[in-house]
Motif scaffolding. Structure first.
Motif, PDB file in Angstrom:
ATOM      1  N   GLU A 163       2.252   6.550  -7.364  1.00 23.18           N
ATOM      2  CA  GLU A 163       0.675   7.115  -7.324  1.00 23.18           C
ATOM      3  C   GLU A 163       0.623   8.754  -7.495  1.00 23.18           C
ATOM      4  O   GLU A 163       0.872   9.987  -8.397  1.00 23.18           O
ATOM      5  N   GLU A 164       1.009   9.527  -6.199  1.00 26.96           N
ATOM      6  CA  GLU A 164       1.530  10.499  -5.458  1.00 26.96           C
ATOM      7  C   GLU A 164       2.069  11.175  -6.423  1.00 26.96           C
ATOM      8  O   GLU A 164       2.024  12.769  -7.128  1.00 26.96           O
TER       9      GLU A 164
ATOM     10  N   LYS B 294       0.647  -1.000  -0.290  1.00 32.09           N
ATOM     11  CA  LYS B 294      -0.015  -0.037  -0.095  1.00 32.09           C
ATOM     12  C   LYS B 294       1.155   1.815  -0.115  1.00 32.09           C
ATOM     13  O   LYS B 294       0.833   1.995  -0.538  1.00 32.09           O
ATOM     14  N   LYS B 295       1.438   1.000   0.700  1.00 32.81           N
ATOM     15  CA  LYS B 295       2.366   2.671   1.381  1.00 32.81           C
ATOM     16  C   LYS B 295       3.589   2.542  -0.685  1.00 32.81           C
ATOM     17  O   LYS B 295       3.759   3.750  -0.551  1.00 32.81           O
TER      18      LYS B 295
ATOM     19  N   ARG C 105       1.033   3.858  -2.915  1.00 31.05           N
ATOM     20  CA  ARG C 105       0.739   5.873  -3.091  1.00 31.05           C
ATOM     21  C   ARG C 105       1.724   6.611  -3.275  1.00 31.05           C
ATOM     22  O   ARG C 105       1.240   6.934  -4.097  1.00 31.05           O
TER      23      ARG C 105
END
Length: 293
Positions: A17-18, A10-11, A14
């Protein structure tokens, strides 16, 4: 800081994506699998396991490099092509899926033109990583022999390493030279001539994706003012390098196929010339068949 595989996934996704990276989840998963050495089954069955701090630091380093524009293939040093793993680095173009179709078409047409046991000579012009020639050596006829040319010695070194990795080094002659010059100098004729030369117009290079224009070798991208320089040069030499029964297969850029097809027709060498579209519907490969009695 301790975290589970699920938390790391997840980290990582994310973070990508950012940074505006496409396919963030896939790349996050791929990076974790690369660092851990796991396949997908092991990864998904280990979501609750704790990831070591050292492994997370390795993952984080890869993510930082990817977010800065470096292709993941260069970071991990590998790209799959035709189901085979190839070493890649910044001296060679990263093999693309559409080029797999060129290999597939060459094998299909070769089997139509010659018996399976035929002794055929094959030349891959501008071999780069060797993806085309090595795959043909693995998947083609048992009596095929190969010549791979490239103007860059560092590219030939990568191609030779890939050939050795897949057990076909002895079938391939790696020769430094510009396009068809190595064949011409040896007065060598071939049955199959395949090439994926640079075909991007010079003025379009600046508009390419960051990871392409700043990391992949310009010499493998820039096809001159109209992107057709290398086809223009090869067409004129074809009469001196092709056997009476021969097969030519070239990958081309968008809006280039009909022009290249026309040039091949003008040589008068071929009985059949046709265009193959890639999976996106783009005319991507030009195939020419010579069957002179």
């Amino acid at each position: 800081m301790k975290m589970t595989i699920r938390e790391a996934l997840k980290k990582a996704s994310r973070f990508l994506e950012e940074k505006g990276i496409e396919d963030a989840l896939f790349l996050a998963e791929y990076t974790i699998r690369y660092v851990t050495g796991w396949d997908r089954t092991r990864l998904f069955s280990s979501m609750s396991d704790t990831l070591s701090e050292d492994k997370w630091k390795s993952i984080e380093s890869i993510l930082q490099r990817r977010s800065a524009g470096e292709p993941i293939q260069y970071i991990v040093g590998e790209q799959e092509f035709y189901g085979i793993g190839f070493k890649v680095n910044s001296s060679v173009l990263i093999p693309r899926p559409e080029t797999e179709q060129l290999v597939e078409e060459i094998i299909k047409q070769a089997h139509r033109l010659w018996p399976n046991e035929a002794a055929l000579s094959v030349a891959d012009i501008g071999t780069g990583s060797g993806a085309i020639v090595v795959t043909l050596a693995v998947e083609g006829g048992v009596n095929w022999t190969f010549t791979a040319t490239d103007i860059a010695m560092d590219s030939l070194a990568v191609a030779e390493e890939n050939a050795a990795r897949h057990g076909v080094r002895e079938k391939i002659s790696f020769v430094a030279g510009d396009l068809l010059q190595p064949l011409l100098l040896k007065e060598e004729r071939v049955h199959i001539l395949v090439s994926n030369p640079p075909y991007i117009p010079s003025s379009d290079i600046a508009g390419l994706d960051l990871q392409v224009k700043e990391h992949e070798p310009n010499r493998a991208l820039d096809g001159g003012e109209d992107g057709l320089d290398f086809y223009r040069r090869m067409v004129g030499d074809l009469p001196r390098v092709l056997e009476n029964r021969a097969l030519v297969g070239w990958e081309v850029g968008i809006h280039q196929a009909e022009t290249v097809q026309h040039w091949l027709k003008e040589t008068g060498l071929f009985e059949r010339i046709y265009i193959v579209k890639d999976l996106a519907g783009i005319a991507r490969h030009v195939i020419a068949v010579r069957d002179k009695k």
